[in-house]
Scaffold this motif. Structure first.
Motif, mmCIF file in Angstrom:
data_model
loop_
_atom_site.group_PDB
_atom_site.id
_atom_site.type_symbol
_atom_site.label_atom_id
_atom_site.label_comp_id
_atom_site.label_asym_id
_atom_site.label_seq_id
_atom_site.Cartn_x
_atom_site.Cartn_y
_atom_site.Cartn_z
ATOM 1 N N ARG A 117 -97.851 3.550 83.616
ATOM 2 C CA ARG A 117 -99.261 2.476 82.546
ATOM 3 C C ARG A 117 -98.790 1.639 83.312
ATOM 4 O O ARG A 117 -100.269 1.104 81.770
ATOM 5 C CB ARG A 117 -97.958 3.270 81.182
ATOM 6 N N ARG A 118 -98.111 1.076 83.858
ATOM 7 C CA ARG A 118 -98.347 -0.542 83.870
ATOM 8 C C ARG A 118 -98.931 -1.190 85.227
ATOM 9 O O ARG A 118 -99.377 -2.361 85.010
ATOM 10 C CB ARG A 118 -97.742 -1.942 83.271
ATOM 11 N N ALA A 119 -99.489 0.312 86.405
ATOM 12 C CA ALA A 119 -99.399 -0.226 87.147
ATOM 13 C C ALA A 119 -101.312 -0.470 87.019
ATOM 14 O O ALA A 119 -101.830 -0.070 87.029
ATOM 15 C CB ALA A 119 -99.544 0.249 88.554
ATOM 16 N N HIS A 120 -101.369 -1.945 87.920
ATOM 17 C CA HIS A 120 -103.073 -2.012 88.204
ATOM 18 C C HIS A 120 -103.506 -2.025 88.827
ATOM 19 O O HIS A 120 -102.919 -3.101 89.670
ATOM 20 C CB HIS A 120 -103.658 -3.352 86.917
ATOM 21 N N ALA A 121 -104.345 -1.532 89.713
ATOM 22 C CA ALA A 121 -105.387 -2.065 90.767
ATOM 23 C C ALA A 121 -105.928 -3.074 91.110
ATOM 24 O O ALA A 121 -106.905 -2.715 91.331
ATOM 25 C CB ALA A 121 -104.894 -0.599 91.728
ATOM 26 N N HIS A 122 -105.280 -4.618 91.658
ATOM 27 C CA HIS A 122 -106.666 -5.121 91.889
ATOM 28 C C HIS A 122 -107.255 -5.350 93.027
ATOM 29 O O HIS A 122 -107.017 -4.492 93.680
ATOM 30 C CB HIS A 122 -105.805 -6.502 91.404
ATOM 31 N N ASN A 123 -108.839 -5.419 92.931
ATOM 32 C CA ASN A 123 -109.028 -5.521 94.484
ATOM 33 C C ASN A 123 -109.143 -3.744 94.834
ATOM 34 O O ASN A 123 -108.710 -3.385 96.133
ATOM 35 C CB ASN A 123 -109.292 -6.137 94.960
ATOM 36 N N GLY A 176 -91.471 -10.275 91.648
ATOM 37 C CA GLY A 176 -90.119 -9.711 91.422
ATOM 38 C C GLY A 176 -89.130 -10.021 90.058
ATOM 39 O O GLY A 176 -89.490 -9.217 88.794
ATOM 40 N N ALA A 177 -89.299 -11.424 89.982
ATOM 41 C CA ALA A 177 -89.092 -11.964 88.780
ATOM 42 C C ALA A 177 -90.065 -11.976 87.597
ATOM 43 O O ALA A 177 -89.510 -11.795 86.691
ATOM 44 C CB ALA A 177 -88.080 -13.324 88.624
ATOM 45 N N LEU A 178 -91.326 -12.195 87.700
ATOM 46 C CA LEU A 178 -91.972 -12.793 87.407
ATOM 47 C C LEU A 178 -92.733 -11.442 86.764
ATOM 48 O O LEU A 178 -93.340 -11.231 85.452
ATOM 49 C CB LEU A 178 -93.528 -13.532 87.603
ATOM 50 N N TRP A 179 -92.286 -10.333 87.545
ATOM 51 C CA TRP A 179 -93.136 -9.148 86.802
ATOM 52 C C TRP A 179 -91.493 -8.509 85.901
ATOM 53 O O TRP A 179 -92.076 -7.925 84.760
ATOM 54 C CB TRP A 179 -93.021 -7.821 87.718
ATOM 55 N N SER A 180 -90.101 -8.533 86.189
ATOM 56 C CA SER A 180 -89.369 -8.053 85.560
ATOM 57 C C SER A 180 -89.370 -9.090 84.359
ATOM 58 O O SER A 180 -89.448 -8.310 82.604
ATOM 59 C CB SER A 180 -87.939 -8.650 85.657
ATOM 60 N N GLU A 181 -89.831 -10.625 84.083
ATOM 61 C CA GLU A 181 -90.363 -10.911 82.842
ATOM 62 C C GLU A 181 -91.357 -10.652 81.940
ATOM 63 O O GLU A 181 -91.666 -10.647 80.798
ATOM 64 C CB GLU A 181 -90.784 -12.785 82.905
ATOM 65 N N LEU A 182 -92.553 -9.955 83.229
ATOM 66 C CA LEU A 182 -93.526 -9.223 81.991
ATOM 67 C C LEU A 182 -93.598 -7.879 81.140
ATOM 68 O O LEU A 182 -93.877 -8.011 80.457
ATOM 69 C CB LEU A 182 -94.832 -8.977 83.504
ATOM 70 N N ILE A 183 -92.796 -7.126 82.132
ATOM 71 C CA ILE A 183 -92.233 -5.936 81.482
ATOM 72 C C ILE A 183 -91.059 -6.447 80.579
ATOM 73 O O ILE A 183 -91.822 -5.725 79.221
ATOM 74 C CB ILE A 183 -91.516 -5.353 82.241
ATOM 75 N N ALA A 184 -90.456 -7.657 80.588
ATOM 76 C CA ALA A 184 -89.387 -7.806 79.223
ATOM 77 C C ALA A 184 -90.023 -8.106 78.041
ATOM 78 O O ALA A 184 -89.447 -7.631 76.953
ATOM 79 C CB ALA A 184 -88.528 -9.074 79.402
ATOM 80 N N ALA A 185 -91.628 -8.538 78.169
ATOM 81 C CA ALA A 185 -92.405 -9.061 77.256
ATOM 82 C C ALA A 185 -93.395 -8.540 76.479
ATOM 83 O O ALA A 185 -93.769 -8.362 75.727
ATOM 84 C CB ALA A 185 -93.347 -10.437 78.258
ATOM 85 N N ASP A 186 -93.081 -7.133 77.472
ATOM 86 C CA ASP A 186 -93.993 -5.960 77.074
ATOM 87 C C ASP A 186 -95.577 -6.022 77.347
ATOM 88 O O ASP A 186 -96.482 -5.651 76.877
ATOM 89 C CB ASP A 186 -94.042 -5.711 75.411
ATOM 90 N N ALA A 187 -96.198 -6.794 78.787
ATOM 91 C CA ALA A 187 -97.492 -6.722 78.532
ATOM 92 C C ALA A 187 -97.335 -6.020 79.741
ATOM 93 O O ALA A 187 -96.846 -4.917 79.974
ATOM 94 C CB ALA A 187 -97.375 -7.887 80.458
ATOM 95 N N ASP A 188 -98.907 -5.158 79.161
ATOM 96 C CA ASP A 188 -99.419 -3.787 79.463
ATOM 97 C C ASP A 188 -99.857 -3.428 80.719
ATOM 98 O O ASP A 188 -99.942 -2.135 80.844
ATOM 99 C CB ASP A 188 -100.552 -3.663 78.844
ATOM 100 N N HIS A 189 -100.441 -4.719 81.754
ATOM 101 C CA HIS A 189 -100.346 -4.541 83.237
ATOM 102 C C HIS A 189 -100.494 -5.375 84.271
ATOM 103 O O HIS A 189 -100.001 -6.098 83.856
ATOM 104 C CB HIS A 189 -101.223 -4.321 83.564
ATOM 105 N N LEU A 190 -98.926 -4.810 85.216
ATOM 106 C CA LEU A 190 -99.254 -5.891 86.485
ATOM 107 C C LEU A 190 -100.329 -5.287 87.583
ATOM 108 O O LEU A 190 -100.403 -4.387 87.924
ATOM 109 C CB LEU A 190 -97.933 -5.704 86.720
#
Length: 284
Positions: free
Chosen positions: A39-45, A253-267
């Motif tokens: 649900r968080r996976a966004h395919a840029h370009n 990986g560290a930045l993705w982990s922080e986005l998930i911990a903050a509950d951001a919706d799309h990586l």
């Protein structure tokens, strides 16, 4: 101690993700693709991949992004004008295959998945004219699309969100019936437009944060990120940042982990297999 736990988990997730694709048997991967859309996976370009849309769906992504140009009344998918090809239309690359899947899967892009898949359409030229053409082109697909109709949102299997040329905002806001929604910026957070018009808040990571994944995230920036996400979620809006680090390694990986911990919706990524493996490892 909490800091050490976070660092240990980041290192473990990064290490597992680096080998996950080779450790999981093909049959297991096929089953996971069917059962667990990311649900968080966004395919840029997304359109730059060998098989636009299909590669993303094979990796279980639930959001894809396509740049479009208005050329002689057609919506052509390309990153630059030099790459325009009359055969690569929004319909042929995205709308038609999405409709085929929705019909095959009893009303969903993924069988049994009850959330909409997002199609982010980035308008690259002639914002107003391009949007009006998009609106007309979406009508034949309206049975599968999330729509705004006379003050109410009707959810569908696919939600189209318009980004890019900001001139499209005014004609969109004036419509009483829409088959698409508007991609806001952080400047829109807490503003008068709600999720029925702006369901997504997107912005450039580097315009708001200095941290790029190296070392611990500054506490003030972590608090800022979590406040942004919480504010958006309180208004039923989703959050996406682009221009985040996308090279394999600990920083990403560290930045993705922080986005998930903050509950951001799309990586946001161009590395489909990398994000799929990372999210599977994170969940484990």
């Amino acid at each position: 101690m909490d800091h050490l736990v976070r660092l240990t988990r980041r290192a473990a997730v990064t290490a597992v993700a680096a080998t996950a694709a080779t450790l999981v048997l093909p049959a297991q991967r096929a089953a996971a693709r069917t059962e667990n859309p990311l649900r968080r996976a966004h395919a840029h370009n997304d359109y730059l991949h060998t098989r636009p849309l299909h590669d993303a769906l094979d990796h279980r992504f639930t959001s894809v992004e396509a740049d479009v140009f208005l050329v002689d009344g057609r919506l052509l998918v390309a990153h630059e004008p030099s790459q325009l090809d009359p055969a690569r239309t929004l319909e042929s690359l995205y709308l038609d295959p999405l409709l085929a899947r929705v019909r095959a899967n009893a009303g969903s892009v993924y069988a049994g998945y009850d959330r909409p898949v997002q199609l982010l359409v980035d308008l690259k030229n002639e914002g107003v004219a391009t949007y009006l053409e998009l609106h007309a082109r979406l009508r034949p697909y309206r049975a599968m699309l999330t729509a705004y109709e006379h003050g109410r949102v009707r959810r569908g299997a696919v939600t189209v969100v318009v980004s890019g040329d900001r001139a499209a905002r005014e004609p969109m806001a004036a419509q009483r019936v829409r088959h698409a929604f508007y991609d806001g910026r952080l400047a829109d957070l807490g503003g008068p437009a709600d999720a029925s018009f702006i369901p997504l808040i997107s912005d450039n990571w580097g315009n708001h944060f200095t941290w790029r994944g190296d070392g611990p995230m500054p506490a003030a920036e972590r608090d800022k990120l979590r406040t942004i996400v919480a504010t958006a979620h309180a208004r039923r809006q989703r959050v996406r940042f682009w221009a985040t680090p996308d090279q394999p390694g600990e920083a990403r990986g560290a930045l993705w982990s922080e986005l998930i911990a903050a509950d951001a919706d799309h990586l946001n990524t161009d590395d489909l297999a990398g994000l799929e493996a990372y999210l599977d490892a994170y969940d484990r």
